[in-house]
Design a protein around this motif. Sequence first.
Motif, short mmCIF file in Angstrom:
data_model
loop_
_atom_site.label_atom_id
_atom_site.label_comp_id
_atom_site.label_asym_id
_atom_site.label_seq_id
_atom_site.Cartn_x
_atom_site.Cartn_y
_atom_site.Cartn_z
N LYS A 86 14.05 30.93 37.69
CA LYS A 86 15.35 31.44 38.42
C LYS A 86 15.41 31.10 39.59
CE LYS A 86 17.66 34.26 34.94
NZ LYS A 86 18.85 33.28 35.00
N ALA A 87 13.56 31.34 40.29
CA ALA A 87 13.54 31.27 41.12
C ALA A 87 11.92 30.94 41.53
CB ALA A 87 13.25 32.77 41.91
N LEU A 88 11.86 30.53 42.52
CA LEU A 88 9.84 30.54 43.17
C LEU A 88 10.04 31.55 44.58
CD1 LEU A 88 10.18 26.82 43.81
CD2 LEU A 88 9.39 27.93 41.75
N GLY A 89 9.03 31.91 44.58
CA GLY A 89 8.66 33.11 45.66
C GLY A 89 7.21 33.02 46.17
N ALA A 90 7.02 33.38 48.27
CA ALA A 90 6.05 33.24 48.21
C ALA A 90 6.13 33.81 49.91
CB ALA A 90 5.60 31.83 49.26
N THR A 91 4.37 34.65 49.97
CA THR A 91 4.18 35.56 50.99
C THR A 91 3.62 35.41 51.68
OG1 THR A 91 5.14 37.38 49.05
CG2 THR A 91 3.38 38.74 51.54
N LEU A 92 3.06 35.45 53.24
CA LEU A 92 1.74 35.01 53.53
C LEU A 92 1.32 36.23 54.06
CD1 LEU A 92 0.19 33.49 55.29
CD2 LEU A 92 1.44 33.28 57.17
N MET A 93 0.31 36.59 53.96
CA MET A 93 -0.29 37.46 54.14
C MET A 93 -2.25 37.55 55.29
SD MET A 93 0.35 39.07 50.99
CE MET A 93 0.32 41.14 50.67
N GLN A 94 -2.02 38.75 55.85
CA GLN A 94 -3.19 38.37 56.71
C GLN A 94 -4.35 39.75 56.34
OE1 GLN A 94 -2.14 38.76 60.50
NE2 GLN A 94 -3.35 36.54 61.13
N GLU A 95 -5.73 39.52 56.06
CA GLU A 95 -6.86 40.75 55.39
C GLU A 95 -7.19 41.59 56.64
OE1 GLU A 95 -10.38 38.88 54.32
OE2 GLU A 95 -9.59 38.41 52.08
N GLN A 96 -6.53 42.32 56.65
CA GLN A 96 -7.19 43.52 57.64
C GLN A 96 -8.51 44.02 57.94
OE1 GLN A 96 -4.32 44.58 59.72
NE2 GLN A 96 -3.70 42.03 58.46
N THR A 97 -8.26 44.65 59.63
CA THR A 97 -10.25 45.03 58.67
C THR A 97 -10.40 46.21 58.40
OG1 THR A 97 -9.00 46.61 60.85
CG2 THR A 97 -10.13 44.67 61.85
N ASN A 98 -9.25 47.05 57.27
CA ASN A 98 -10.30 47.75 56.45
C ASN A 98 -9.80 47.30 54.86
OD1 ASN A 98 -7.11 47.31 56.28
ND2 ASN A 98 -7.00 49.99 56.15
N ILE A 108 11.89 32.62 49.20
CA ILE A 108 12.65 32.77 48.05
C ILE A 108 13.19 31.52 48.37
CG2 ILE A 108 14.45 34.16 48.96
CD1 ILE A 108 14.16 35.60 45.63
N GLN A 109 13.21 30.93 46.86
CA GLN A 109 14.24 29.89 46.36
C GLN A 109 14.88 29.78 45.53
OE1 GLN A 109 13.18 25.75 48.63
NE2 GLN A 109 14.03 25.03 46.24
N PHE A 110 15.83 30.30 45.15
CA PHE A 110 16.20 29.80 43.24
C PHE A 110 16.11 28.26 42.76
CE2 PHE A 110 18.23 33.62 45.66
CZ PHE A 110 18.62 34.43 43.76
N ILE A 111 15.51 28.29 42.04
CA ILE A 111 15.44 25.83 41.27
C ILE A 111 16.61 25.83 40.96
CG2 ILE A 111 12.68 27.08 41.37
CD1 ILE A 111 13.56 28.09 38.43
N SER A 112 16.79 25.13 41.06
CA SER A 112 17.57 24.51 39.98
C SER A 112 17.85 24.34 38.63
CB SER A 112 17.80 22.57 41.15
OG SER A 112 16.54 21.64 40.60
N GLU A 169 4.92 27.44 40.51
CA GLU A 169 4.35 27.92 40.83
C GLU A 169 3.57 26.71 42.45
OE1 GLU A 169 1.56 30.44 38.71
OE2 GLU A 169 3.25 31.96 38.60
N LEU A 170 3.09 26.22 41.90
CA LEU A 170 2.13 25.25 43.04
C LEU A 170 3.70 24.30 43.80
CD1 LEU A 170 0.24 22.72 40.36
CD2 LEU A 170 -0.67 24.10 42.56
N LEU A 171 5.30 24.32 42.97
CA LEU A 171 6.13 23.95 43.93
C LEU A 171 6.27 25.30 45.48
CD1 LEU A 171 8.22 22.16 44.67
CD2 LEU A 171 9.52 23.07 42.65
N ALA A 172 5.67 26.45 44.93
CA ALA A 172 6.47 27.35 45.52
C ALA A 172 5.60 27.52 46.66
CB ALA A 172 6.36 29.06 45.01
N VAL A 173 4.24 26.70 46.78
CA VAL A 173 3.13 26.81 48.00
C VAL A 173 3.86 25.96 48.61
CG1 VAL A 173 0.90 25.58 48.45
CG2 VAL A 173 1.04 27.70 46.54
N VAL A 174 3.95 24.65 48.16
CA VAL A 174 4.72 23.57 49.17
C VAL A 174 6.41 23.87 49.72
CG1 VAL A 174 5.78 21.26 49.32
CG2 VAL A 174 3.97 21.50 47.64
#
Length: 92
Positions: free
Chosen positions: A49-61, A71-75, A87-92
């Motif tokens: 039903k949908a694609l999702g992605a999160t940009l995260m950063q590693e912290q000092t801990n 997020i994007q709903f798919i056709s 999942e590849l499309l979610a990265v693009v």
Amino acid sequence: MSQKKIKGEWKEGRHQKEFGEIEQNIMSVRCLSYNSDYKSVITKDASGKALGATLMQEQTNDSLKPIAFAIQFISDIESNHAVNKLELLAVV
């Protein structure tokens, strides 16, 4: 609530208020802040039903801190693709 036999119940006043608080915390400046000194990581997920992605950063801990969400709903046509292609499309 991931079991099919358990029915979820949304109580408009209580749950809506708590959801709003969570939403505000996620979108706050102290939560979503980019630091170019830290390594960035992209996580992605896809379903029929949908694609999702999160940009995260590693912290000092060594924990991961979210920086941005998408997020994007798919056709109907895209829903015919295998999940790994979605999942590849979610990265693009």
